[in-house]
Design a protein around this motif. Structure first.
Motif, PDB file in Angstrom:
ATOM      1  N   UNK A  60      63.746  49.999  56.302  1.00  0.00           N
ATOM      2  CA  UNK A  60      64.471  49.737  55.059  1.00  0.00           C
ATOM      3  C   UNK A  60      64.054  50.714  53.969  1.00  0.00           C
ATOM      4  N   UNK A  61      62.774  50.988  53.862  1.00  0.00           N
ATOM      5  CA  UNK A  61      62.292  51.934  52.848  1.00  0.00           C
ATOM      6  C   UNK A  61      62.834  53.336  53.094  1.00  0.00           C
ATOM      7  N   UNK A  62      62.868  53.740  54.358  1.00  0.00           N
ATOM      8  CA  UNK A  62      63.373  55.062  54.702  1.00  0.00           C
ATOM      9  C   UNK A  62      64.860  55.171  54.351  1.00  0.00           C
ATOM     10  N   UNK A  66      66.529  57.772  51.731  1.00  0.00           N
ATOM     11  CA  UNK A  66      67.615  58.679  52.128  1.00  0.00           C
ATOM     12  C   UNK A  66      68.798  58.547  51.178  1.00  0.00           C
ATOM     13  N   UNK A  67      69.147  57.306  50.807  1.00  0.00           N
ATOM     14  CA  UNK A  67      70.254  57.118  49.868  1.00  0.00           C
ATOM     15  C   UNK A  67      69.923  57.708  48.499  1.00  0.00           C
ATOM     16  N   UNK A  68      68.682  57.558  48.068  1.00  0.00           N
ATOM     17  CA  UNK A  68      68.257  58.092  46.777  1.00  0.00           C
ATOM     18  C   UNK A  68      68.322  59.616  46.763  1.00  0.00           C
ATOM     19  N   UNK A  69      67.886  60.242  47.831  1.00  0.00           N
ATOM     20  CA  UNK A  69      67.893  61.705  47.910  1.00  0.00           C
ATOM     21  C   UNK A  69      69.318  62.234  48.043  1.00  0.00           C
ATOM     22  N   UNK A  70      70.193  61.477  48.670  1.00  0.00           N
ATOM     23  CA  UNK A  70      71.557  61.943  48.900  1.00  0.00           C
ATOM     24  C   UNK A  70      72.434  61.846  47.656  1.00  0.00           C
ATOM     25  N   UNK A  71      71.995  61.129  46.606  1.00  0.00           N
ATOM     26  CA  UNK A  71      72.800  60.994  45.390  1.00  0.00           C
ATOM     27  C   UNK A  71      72.879  62.334  44.669  1.00  0.00           C
TER      28      UNK A  71
END
Length: 81
Positions: A60-62, A66-71
């Motif tokens: 879940x953390x990963x 990933x979603x945070x970096x992809x923004x």
């Protein structure tokens, strides 16, 4: 070597290989039937469940990272701009 000798030789070779594989498979099946399943230790199962829970949390953390970096980022908010 004519065709008859070749066929006889191949029949003997392939037949011998088949008998050898059958013997090996029979011996292996005998020992597999004879073997008893290992006893399950409850402490090991508890540790396995704890590891599974920890892996689920890390997954879940990963995904969050990933979603945070992809923004997409605004150019003015980046350091050094």
């Amino acid at each position: 070597m004519d065709a008859t000798e070749f066929i006889l030789t191949m029949t003997l070779v392939l037949g011998g290989m088949g008998m050898a594989f059958y013997g090996i498979a029979s011996i292996r099946a005998y020992y597999m039937r004879k073997a008893t399943p290992p006893a399950v230790d409850p402490q090991i199962l508890a540790e396995l469940d704890a590891l599974r829970a920890e892996m689920a949390e890390l997954h879940e953390r990963m995904e969050f990272t990933e979603r945070l970096v992809a923004q997409p980022r605004e150019p003015g908010r980046l350091p050094g701009s």
